[in-house]
Design a protein around this motif. Structure first.
Motif, PDB file in Angstrom:
ATOM      1  N   ARG A  43       0.456  -0.793   0.270  1.00  0.00           N
ATOM      2  CA  ARG A  43       0.274   0.249  -0.154  1.00  0.00           C
ATOM      3  C   ARG A  43       0.651   1.140   0.284  1.00  0.00           C
ATOM      4  O   ARG A  43       0.392   2.397  -0.490  1.00  0.00           O
ATOM      5  CB  ARG A  43      -0.973   0.218   1.246  1.00  0.00           C
ATOM      6  N   CYS A  55      -8.568  -7.107  -0.197  1.00  0.00           N
ATOM      7  CA  CYS A  55      -8.172  -6.149   0.589  1.00  0.00           C
ATOM      8  C   CYS A  55      -9.068  -5.043   1.160  1.00  0.00           C
ATOM      9  O   CYS A  55      -9.409  -3.531   0.331  1.00  0.00           O
ATOM     10  CB  CYS A  55      -7.114  -5.849   1.232  1.00  0.00           C
ATOM     11  N   ARG A 128       2.814  -9.894   6.550  1.00  0.00           N
ATOM     12  CA  ARG A 128       3.626 -11.039   5.599  1.00  0.00           C
ATOM     13  C   ARG A 128       4.474 -10.938   5.763  1.00  0.00           C
ATOM     14  O   ARG A 128       5.006 -10.786   6.260  1.00  0.00           O
ATOM     15  CB  ARG A 128       3.313  -9.384   4.231  1.00  0.00           C
ATOM     16  N   ARG A 168      -0.837  -9.101  -5.113  1.00  0.00           N
ATOM     17  CA  ARG A 168      -0.474  -9.806  -4.046  1.00  0.00           C
ATOM     18  C   ARG A 168       1.108  -9.256  -3.901  1.00  0.00           C
ATOM     19  O   ARG A 168       1.263  -8.761  -2.203  1.00  0.00           O
ATOM     20  CB  ARG A 168      -0.724 -11.160  -3.609  1.00  0.00           C
TER      21      ARG A 168
END
Ligand code: SF4
Length: 314
Positions: A43, A55, A128, A168
Motif C-alpha cells: 500500500r 483487501c 506478510r 499480492r
C-alpha cells in the motif's frame, strides 16, 4: 462409532483453536484485535500501491474500534467480549495491516505495550512474510521464548499466478523465506488461506493445503473470499468477472483441505469474518454458524477428520 479425532473434547473432527487454548490455559482465552498504526508494503509503494484486490481499506482491521491508543482499543474489544465470556483472559492481536512492518525499536515498544495490557496472556501478530526481517524475527523469537506467541502470515494461495492476479506483490518464495526466518528463531507461525479466489479450482485450493502441510506451520486460518465494497475485487465482480463460491462447494473443499493438513495443526478459522455492512457476496457467509455446522456434518458423513489423508507424519 465415536469421534476418532484425538485433538478434540467437543466432537470437532479438527484441531480447533478454542480447544488448543483450553489445553494451554485451562479456560477461555479470546483475542482482542488491535491496530498498531502499521501500513503494508503493498500500500505504501514499497511493493505496490493498490493493495491486494480483496483487501478492505483498513487492512483486515475492520472490527477494531477507531481509537487512538492500544489501551483504548483493547478496552473496547474486551468490553464486547466480556458480555459473552465474562471469565475470559485475552491475547492482544495486531490484526490490521502488516504487524512487523516497522523499525525494530518501534516493534519492540508496541509489543511490550501490548504484552503489558491488563489480563493479557500472550500476543498474536498478523503480517506478510516479506515484512519479517531478521531483526523482527529475533525480537519475536525472544517473546516466543517467554510467552504464548503466534505470528500469522498471509499467504492466501500457494499459486504465484493467482497471487499475481490478486496483486499480492509477494511470491511463494518470499513467503518461504519469511516463514523459515521465523522458524529459525523458534517463532510459531500460522498461515492464512483464502478459498474462492477468482480463477482458482478446488484442486488449486487443495494444492495450497498440501503446500503448507509440509512446512513448519503450527496453525492455519481458512477464509472464504468475501467481495467487499470499495475493493478492486468489487469492481471485477460487478462486471461479471467471476462468481463467488456456493456454500456446498466451500464446505466440500474445506473438508478436503482438513483431510490433507497434519492433525496437530491448529485450525484458527474455517470461515471469513468480514465487515457485515460492506459485504457484497457471498451473502450466505453471514450465517457463519450454519457453515461451521455443515463442515462438521460433512466430515461425519465422510467418516473423516483432519489429517486423514495427510502424508506428513504428525
Ligand atoms: S498485504 Fe494485507 S494489508 Fe496489505 S494490501 Fe494485502 S491484505 Fe491488505
Amino acid at each position: 462409532m465415536g469421534n476418532p479425532f484425538p485433538f478434540s473434547d467437543d466432537n470437532k473432527r479438527y484441531h480447533a483453536y478454542a480447544y488448543a487454548l483450553r489445553q494451554r490455559f485451562g479456560g477461555r482465552v479470546a483475542r482482542v484485535p488491535l491496530d498498531g498504526g502499521f501500513t503494508c508494503p503493498n500500500r505504501d509503494g514499497a511493493k505496490g500501491t493498490g493493495g491486494c484486490a480483496f483487501c478492505s481499506g483498513r487492512g483486515s482491521g475492520d472490527q477494531i474500534a477507531a481509537l487512538p491508543s492500544l489501551r483504548a482499543q483493547y478496552d473496547a474489544g474486551r468490553a464486547k467480549l466480556a458480555a459473552k465470556w465474562p471469565d475470559a483472559r485475552y491475547i492482544p492481536y495486531f490484526q490490521a495491516f502488516s504487524g512487523t512492518y516497522a523499525p525494530a525499536a518501534r516493534l519492540r515498544a508496541l509489543y511490550a505495550e501490548a504484552l503489558a495490557l491488563p489480563g493479557a496472556v500472550g500476543l498474536a501478530v498478523a503480517t506478510r512474510a516479506d515484512c519479517v526481517t531478521e531483526e523482527a524475527a529475533a525480537l519475536l523469537g525472544g517473546i516466543a521464548a517467554r510467552t504464548h506467541l503466534t505470528v500469522e502470515l498471509g499467504l492466501q494461495t500457494a499459486s504465484d499466478s493467482t497471487a499475481r492476479r490478486m496483486n499480492r506483490c509477494e511470491t511463494r518464495q518470499a513467503f518461504l523465506e519469511g516463514l523459515y526466518r521465523l522458524h529459525a528463531h523458534g517463532v510459531p507461525a500460522w498461515v492464512h488461506l483464502i478459498n474462492g479466489l477468482p480463477g482458482e479450482t478446488a484442486e488449486d485450493m487443495r494444492g495450497s493445503a498440501r503446500f503448507i502441510a509440509g512446512l513448519p506451520v503450527q496453525g492455519v486460518k481458512i477464509h472464504l473470499l468475501h467481495v467487499l465494497r470499495g475493493t478492486p475485487l468489487a469492481a471485477a465482480y460487478a462486471a461479471g468477472g467471476f462468481e463467488t463460491m456456493a456454500r456446498e462447494d466451500y464446505v466440500s473443499v474445506v473438508c478436503d483441505q482438513l483431510e490433507l493438513l497434519p492433525p496437530g495443526m491448529v485450525i484458527g478459522r474455517l470461515t471469513g469474518d468480514g465487515p457485515a455492512g460492506d459485504l457484497i457476496a457471498p451473502l450466505w457467509s453471514r450465517r457463519k454458524r450454519e457453515a461451521l455446522n455443515a463442515i462438521d456434518q460433512e466430515l461425519a458423513r465422510r467418516d473423516s477428520w483432519q489429517g486423514k489423508f495427510c502424508r506428513k507424519i504428525p
